[in-house]
Each structure stands twice: as C-alpha cells, then as structure tokens.
Scaffold this motif. Structure first.
Motif, mmCIF file in Angstrom:
data_model
loop_
_atom_site.group_PDB
_atom_site.id
_atom_site.type_symbol
_atom_site.label_atom_id
_atom_site.label_comp_id
_atom_site.label_asym_id
_atom_site.label_seq_id
_atom_site.Cartn_x
_atom_site.Cartn_y
_atom_site.Cartn_z
ATOM 1 N N LEU A 22 0.822 -1.207 0.000
ATOM 2 C CA LEU A 22 0.000 0.000 0.000
ATOM 3 C C LEU A 22 0.862 1.266 0.000
ATOM 4 C CD1 LEU A 22 -2.797 1.316 0.168
ATOM 5 C CD2 LEU A 22 -2.712 1.011 2.653
ATOM 6 N N LYS A 23 1.990 1.250 0.728
ATOM 7 C CA LYS A 23 2.830 2.455 0.836
ATOM 8 C C LYS A 23 3.406 2.893 -0.506
ATOM 9 C CE LYS A 23 7.482 0.875 2.051
ATOM 10 N NZ LYS A 23 8.229 0.693 0.954
ATOM 11 N N ASP A 24 3.569 1.945 -1.428
ATOM 12 C CA ASP A 24 4.107 2.291 -2.742
ATOM 13 C C ASP A 24 3.198 3.238 -3.514
ATOM 14 O OD1 ASP A 24 6.308 0.711 -2.194
ATOM 15 O OD2 ASP A 24 5.493 -1.047 -3.224
ATOM 16 N N THR A 25 1.897 3.159 -3.247
ATOM 17 C CA THR A 25 0.950 4.018 -3.961
ATOM 18 C C THR A 25 0.282 5.046 -3.045
ATOM 19 O OG1 THR A 25 -0.803 2.386 -3.618
ATOM 20 C CG2 THR A 25 0.420 2.284 -5.706
ATOM 21 N N ASP A 26 0.200 4.752 -1.732
ATOM 22 C CA ASP A 26 -0.530 5.619 -0.807
ATOM 23 C C ASP A 26 0.087 5.524 0.586
ATOM 24 O OD1 ASP A 26 -2.404 7.141 0.538
ATOM 25 O OD2 ASP A 26 -4.041 5.694 0.319
ATOM 26 N N GLU A 28 0.156 7.685 3.024
ATOM 27 C CA GLU A 28 -0.758 8.161 4.065
ATOM 28 C C GLU A 28 -1.796 7.081 4.395
ATOM 29 O OE1 GLU A 28 -3.813 11.841 4.964
ATOM 30 O OE2 GLU A 28 -2.275 12.087 3.424
ATOM 31 N N GLY A 29 -2.261 6.385 3.384
ATOM 32 C CA GLY A 29 -3.205 5.284 3.605
ATOM 33 C C GLY A 29 -2.582 4.163 4.421
ATOM 34 N N ASP A 32 -2.442 5.377 7.992
ATOM 35 C CA ASP A 32 -3.773 5.347 8.594
ATOM 36 C C ASP A 32 -4.199 3.926 8.945
ATOM 37 O OD1 ASP A 32 -3.949 8.091 8.427
ATOM 38 O OD2 ASP A 32 -5.184 8.083 6.609
ATOM 39 N N LYS A 33 -3.890 3.000 8.059
ATOM 40 C CA LYS A 33 -4.251 1.603 8.314
ATOM 41 C C LYS A 33 -3.485 1.066 9.532
ATOM 42 C CE LYS A 33 -5.387 -2.572 5.972
ATOM 43 N NZ LYS A 33 -5.938 -3.045 4.753
#
Length: 170
Positions: A22-26, A28-29, A32-33
């Motif tokens: 997920l960190k590769d694209t988002d 902040e997401g 948050d997760k």
C-alpha cells in the motif's frame, strides 16, 4: 504491571506485506491503516501504545497527537525514529513497567534491549494483532449452531412432542 508498546511506524509498514504494498501508492493510507490496527490492538491488549514516525528530513519541532486513543509521534528535525524510541524507553522505564519495542531493525533491538525494554520483531507483532482480531471476532459473533432448530433444547419434551406432531400434520 503497566505495559507499553512502542512501534517504529515506517519499519513496520515496510515489514508487513499488506502495508508495504500500500505504501508504494498511498503512504498516508498505509499510515492510517497501521494507526487503525494499533488502536484496535491497544483496546484489546490493554497496553499503552506509542506509534513513532520518522520525520528526519522534515523541518520543525516534531509533533504528537492522539488518534483513537493511540499516541502518534513524529520526530523533530534532525532526529531519527530510533533516537525518539530510545528516549521514550528511558522516560517510561520504571518499577512495575514493561516496555516492548516493535521493530525489525536489529541494531535498534540491541540498543533498546540494553536499556531494559523487550524487543518485538515486526512478524511477531503481526501475529499478535491478527490473533487479537480473531479473539475479538469470536467474542462478538454469535456462535453458529449446527442444529436446524435452535429452540429444540429450550422447550420441554412434552411441548416439543406436540409441536412435532403438528409439524407432521398428525
């Protein structure tokens, strides 16, 4: 005994496949997760959790805020997450306190272990969080009954016989 968990945020994000992807694209997401997962774990475990993010290249005084009762800390300018974690361990250390530090950084594990904290590799924290999630789900979901009639064991035998005869049309 009071228990604390200090988590090296970006180290954990990089170590857990779901968050790493997920960190590769988002980024902040992914943060948050992780915050959401750790706040749930804090509620379940009773540990006080501190989540530390490295803001080494970001100018400023650092930042601390509470989200879902979870303490989220960003380092000061020219301070690494490892330095903040070590300072937290030193400040929290005391009688009847147990401190765990979650990181897969071997050097950091040795340093905090030398200060009296317990090391918790990223993989072990992942297992603990998933286990706590399963336990929470088991507690809140009603037990699935394999019986076809859930009232069968709640009524008296003679009444059950009458209902059974009615059901069969007798």
């Amino acid at each position: 005994m009071e228990e604390f968990l200090i988590v090296d945020g970006y180290n954990i994000i990089g170590a857990w496949p779901e968050l790493s992807k997920l960190k590769d694209t988002d980024l902040e997401g992914a943060r948050d997760k992780l915050i959401h997962m750790l706040s749930e774990y804090q509620s379940f475990s009773g540990m006080k959790v501190y989540l530390v993010f490295d803001a080494y290249m970001v100018p400023g005084l650092g930042k601390k805020y509470v989200q879902s009762k979870l303490s989220v800390l960003y380092t000061k300018e020219k301070e690494t997450a490892d330095e903040l974690i070590e300072r937290l361990v030193t400040n929290l250390m005391g009688r009847r306190k147990q401190i765990h530090v979650a990181t897969s950084d071997m050097i950091e594990q040795h340093v905090i272990f030398g200060k009296g904290a317990l090391r918790l590799p990223a993989g072990e924290l992942w297992v603990k969080i998933n286990q706590s999630r399963k336990e929470v789900r088991a507690r809140i979901q009603p037990e699935k009954s394999s019986k076809k009639n859930p009232f069968d064991d709640k009524i008296k035998g003679d009444v059950r016989d009458i209902f059974e005869r009615w059901r069969r049309g007798q």
